[in-house]
Design a protein around this motif. Structure first.
Motif, PDB file in Angstrom:
ATOM      1  N   LEU A  11      -7.583  -0.468  -2.488  1.00 12.87           N
ATOM      2  CA  LEU A  11      -6.931  -1.416  -3.386  1.00 12.87           C
ATOM      3  C   LEU A  11      -7.802  -1.627  -4.616  1.00 12.87           C
ATOM      4  O   LEU A  11      -9.011  -1.832  -4.506  1.00 12.87           O
ATOM      5  CB  LEU A  11      -6.722  -2.762  -2.679  1.00 12.87           C
ATOM      6  CG  LEU A  11      -6.151  -3.908  -3.522  1.00 12.87           C
ATOM      7  CD1 LEU A  11      -4.677  -3.679  -3.807  1.00 12.87           C
ATOM      8  CD2 LEU A  11      -6.353  -5.255  -2.808  1.00 12.87           C
ATOM      9  N   SER A  50       0.847  -1.190   0.000  1.00 14.08           N
ATOM     10  CA  SER A  50       0.000   0.000   0.000  1.00 14.08           C
ATOM     11  C   SER A  50       0.884   1.242   0.000  1.00 14.08           C
ATOM     12  O   SER A  50       2.078   1.176   0.313  1.00 14.08           O
ATOM     13  CB  SER A  50      -0.918   0.017   1.225  1.00 14.08           C
ATOM     14  OG  SER A  50      -0.165   0.055   2.424  1.00 14.08           O
ATOM     15  N   PRO A  61      -3.998   5.130   0.367  1.00 17.91           N
ATOM     16  CA  PRO A  61      -3.408   3.938   0.995  1.00 17.91           C
ATOM     17  C   PRO A  61      -4.436   2.957   1.535  1.00 17.91           C
ATOM     18  O   PRO A  61      -4.070   1.826   1.890  1.00 17.91           O
ATOM     19  CB  PRO A  61      -2.543   4.524   2.124  1.00 17.91           C
ATOM     20  CG  PRO A  61      -3.117   5.876   2.386  1.00 17.91           C
ATOM     21  CD  PRO A  61      -3.623   6.368   1.082  1.00 17.91           C
ATOM     22  N   TRP A 120      -2.630  -1.157  -5.517  1.00 20.05           N
ATOM     23  CA  TRP A 120      -3.091  -0.125  -4.597  1.00 20.05           C
ATOM     24  C   TRP A 120      -3.206   1.205  -5.332  1.00 20.05           C
ATOM     25  O   TRP A 120      -2.367   1.539  -6.174  1.00 20.05           O
ATOM     26  CB  TRP A 120      -2.131   0.026  -3.417  1.00 20.05           C
ATOM     27  CG  TRP A 120      -2.189  -1.111  -2.440  1.00 20.05           C
ATOM     28  CD1 TRP A 120      -1.380  -2.203  -2.405  1.00 20.05           C
ATOM     29  CD2 TRP A 120      -3.109  -1.259  -1.362  1.00 20.05           C
ATOM     30  NE1 TRP A 120      -1.733  -3.034  -1.373  1.00 20.05           N
ATOM     31  CE2 TRP A 120      -2.803  -2.479  -0.705  1.00 20.05           C
ATOM     32  CE3 TRP A 120      -4.174  -0.491  -0.873  1.00 20.05           C
ATOM     33  CZ2 TRP A 120      -3.503  -2.941   0.400  1.00 20.05           C
ATOM     34  CZ3 TRP A 120      -4.877  -0.945   0.222  1.00 20.05           C
ATOM     35  CH2 TRP A 120      -4.552  -2.150   0.852  1.00 20.05           C
TER      36      TRP A 120
END
Length: 731
Positions: free
Chosen positions: A296, A205, A293, A289
């Motif tokens: 996804l 991420s 963050p 990602w």
């Protein structure tokens, strides 16, 4: 499926001055002596500042390997980032990767191939500030990747996933159920690697707090085995999971590992499996990602591969949402072109209007703008520059056999040609899209590398031009590659021809045809091609005319042209190749009684099919590593074009060479490697048996322990000698 050959970069030049051409090309020139090697820029990497680039170099005299940094504008080396002369404990490396902050470099050594794209190796982290060298693992590992902040490395080993903390020199394992031929975590299985084109099935991420990964349960996938004979008294056996058309694939699931929770020592579950609800997710060909963050992106694909859904998973809310869906009557291509912008909108490429083009979508999946359009194809998406709000891409706007480089704004306006000389232009942009290095070639020009201003394409300077190679080629007997089109079955098919240097239109020449013909492929291209071109020139100097025709089903002429072969691989391509041979055979200077055809992999499937079904047209054929029935090939590739054999048995059987062996009249050379993990030697053994039972004579050669590329040591020299002798004898 792609034919991979691990060819040395050797090419040929057609020159206009015949009087200077004295030397005859030999097979040894091509496959033993590396006579025609060209210079390239090795392992080019643009530095984050956009003003410099890195290149991997090797000093043969001192044996020193280095990563050197060059200034784009001046072309001068400004510093050396890594040098084995300055690192204790590291004598060499074969590859490098910078961390995001470019303060560390991951160096690879001892790489050994697993399959086509996958390798095992030893890896070291070299800190450019402290000059400290740290080994990531004492074991051979796969796909090591820096965390976004460069403090950690995630990697795969023995089908499990690990995180290595560089400063602490500590390793944390976070999957534990990995087992050979059963469970794989974060590394793709054979069929994903081969057909979806990636190995690393895990992703950090943006904040480095989570790792998303795909888990493959291969338990119920049938096993494939092949003997490896080696030089011992008893052979060994390689066994791995290989799902053939219609058989069971690995069951895939998506998981999120939270590093923060692991480090906190709490009882919070560190790994979660993501549920897709009623969204069809038979295949998961891409995970990535976004800039958020917590979010996804996942591309989910049905088994028929004609229904692709872009899914967003929000790790903070644990919710899955469908952002976008693309469907096609045939299949949807999976690409690496998905790009997320700062406003969370995204860029996508699609054939939805009949040609491959660039689209801009809102974050909710609604269309903002079709950015490019026209009866031509976008062949490469280079990226988006937020500063200028421009997209950079490569396309066939200057002809389907050519490639040009362009820029265009997000609204589809202000298109700027950056490199459009007739031929093949390939761009490598600096990190901030200030510059690009253009690699150009055409059928008569070896690769040359030039630096350009990305704003308008202005030439700044030449980097490498391979003029020495051109001088060398001037001394050989080579002929120009002539491009033309053949009108076959209502379509203008791209073609080229190479004639002998002393061509006399009043004479009759045998014709030797090369083709690959696979879905979306292109063999007729205006570029400096592989060592096969040198071989074709050698055949031309021996008095053969060499021709190549791209039939229906190949690429870069629109969706309908490419996808006409759906559910019937080998039907229209064979019809077109036979018709092309017959049409070329009508030319006064071609002997219609001496026409041969050759191909490798899909091209071998075609060569054998053409010889059988075009028995009155082709005199001989060479089929190297051919598919002989799509029932023997893998699920992902085969079912994309053919559906399953349970649904489409006629498509599989009607167009299989096995169904046409009784028609053989000409001469066949069949070649295969015994350790081909891609197109199994089973294909050729079944064809051998069918030919034997039909009482047809032919030649068969098996290369022990060689894979689909049939290379290593003297192997290629032997193979091309054998094929050349067969052509001379039979054509």
């Amino acid at each position: 499926m792609r034919m991979y050959t691990f060819m040395i970069a050797m090419f040929l030049l057609a020159t206009p001055t015949i009087t200077a051409q004295n030397k005859a090309i030999t097979i040894a020139d091509i496959w033993k002596n590396n006579t025609f090697a060209t210079e390239r820029l090795q392992a080019l990497h643009s530095m984050a500042n956009g003003k410099e680039y890195a290149v991997q170099n090797y000093d043969r005299d001192s044996g020193v390997k280095s990563v050197d940094i060059y200034d784009y504008e001046s072309g001068l080396k400004v510093r050396t980032a890594v040098s084995t002369a300055e690192i204790d404990g590291l004598d060499y490396f074969v590859g490098y990767e910078f961390s995001s902050d470019e303060q560390k470099v991951l160096l690879s050594t001892q790489l050994t191939s697993v399959f086509r794209r996958s390798t095992l190796g030893e890896f070291y982290v070299y800190d450019l500030l402290s000059r400290k060298l740290t080994k990531v693992s004492d074991d051979l590992i796969q796909e090591p990747t820096f965390s976004p902040d460069g403090t950690k490395i995630a990697y795969g080993k023995n089908n499990n996933l690990f995180v290595f903390d560089i400063d602490k020199n500590e390793t944390n394992q976070f999957t534990f159920d990995g087992q050979k031929n059963s469970i794989i975590n974060g590394i793709t299985d054979w069929v994903y690697e081969e057909e979806f084109g990636f190995v690393r099935a895990f992703d950090w991420s943006a904040d480095g707090e989570r790792i998303a990964y795909i888990r493959f349960d291969e338990t119920n996938v049938p096993e494939f085995s092949m003997d490896v004979y080696g030089d011992k008294l008893y052979q060994t056996q390689t066994v791995f999971k290989y799902p053939k058309a219609g058989e069971e694939n690995a069951k895939v699931s998506l998981h999120i590992y939270s590093l923060g929770e692991a480090l906190s020592g709490t009882n919070v579950v560190q790994t979660k499996e993501i549920s897709f609800g009623n969204i069809g997710a038979y295949y998961l060909p891409r995970i990535q990602w976004t800039k958020d963050p917590n979010v996804l992106s996942v591309q989910a694909l049905n088994r028929n591969q004609n229904d692709l859904t872009l899914v967003f998973y929000n790790a903070s809310t644990n919710k899955v949402s469908q952002a976008f869906r693309e469907r096609d009557a045939a299949y949807v291509d999976v690409t690496d072109n998905l790009t997320f912008l700062e406003d969370h909108s995204f860029i996508w490429t699609s054939e939805k209007d009949g040609w491959n083009h660039i689209y801009h979508y809102n974050k909710d999946g609604s269309l903002k703008k079709q950015v490019t359009s026209g009866r031509w194809e976008v062949t490469e998406y280079y990226g988006y520059d937020p500063a200028s709000e421009r997209i950079f891409y490569q396309s066939t706007e200057n002809g389907s056999i050519n490639r040009g480089v362009y820029a265009i704004d997000l609204k589809g306006k202000n298109k700027t040609p950056l490199a459009t000389e007739a031929g093949s232009n390939n761009a490598d942009f600096s990190a901030d899209f200030t510059y690009f290095i253009n690699s150009f070639s055409d059928a008569a020009t070896p690769w040359r590398y030039t630096l350009h201003d990305a704003k308008d394409g202005r030439l700044i300077k030449s980097l490498k031009d391979n003029e020495a190679v051109k001088t060398l080629y001037n001394s050989y007997k080579v002929s120009p590659k002539e491009f033309f089109t053949l009108t076959i079955n209502g379509e203008d098919l791209n073609a080229y021809m190479i004639k002998p240097v002393d061509f006399d239109p009043t004479k009759k020449y045998p014709l030797f045809m090369y083709q690959y013909s696979g879905p979306g492929s292109q063999s007729v291209k205006n570029s400096w091609n592989s060592a096969n071109d040198m071989w074709f020139q050698m055949l031309a100097q021996e008095g053969y005319i060499v021709a190549c025709v791209d039939p229906r089903g190949t690429g870069l002429k629109g969706r309908d042209f490419k996808k006409i072969t759906q559910k019937e691989l080998g039907k229209y391509e064979v019809i077109d190749q036979i018709a092309a041979a017959e049409k070329l055979g009508q030319r006064d200077y071609i002997d219609a009684d001496r026409i041969g055809i050759w191909g490798w992999s899909y091209g071998g499937f075609m060569a054998s099919n053409c010889l059988f079904q075009g028995a009155d047209t082709f005199t001989m054929a060479i089929a190297v590593a051919p598919v002989t029935s799509w029932r023997f090939y893998d699920t992902v590739y085969t079912e994309r074009y053919m559906l399953t054999p349970q649904v489409n048995p006629e498509g599989y059987d009607n167009n299989s060479p096995l169904s046409h062996v009784e028609k053989l009249k000409g001469d066949l050379l069949l070649v295969h490697g015994s350790a081909d993990d891609n197109v199994h030697v089973q294909n050729s053994t079944r064809l051998v048996e069918a030919l034997v039972q039909a009482n047809k004579q032919f030649r068969y050669f098996n290369y022990p322990d060689k894979n689909h590329g049939i290379y290593g040591g003297n192997t290629r020299y032997h193979l091309y000698t054998m094929m050349t002798n067969f052509i001379k004898e039979k054509l």
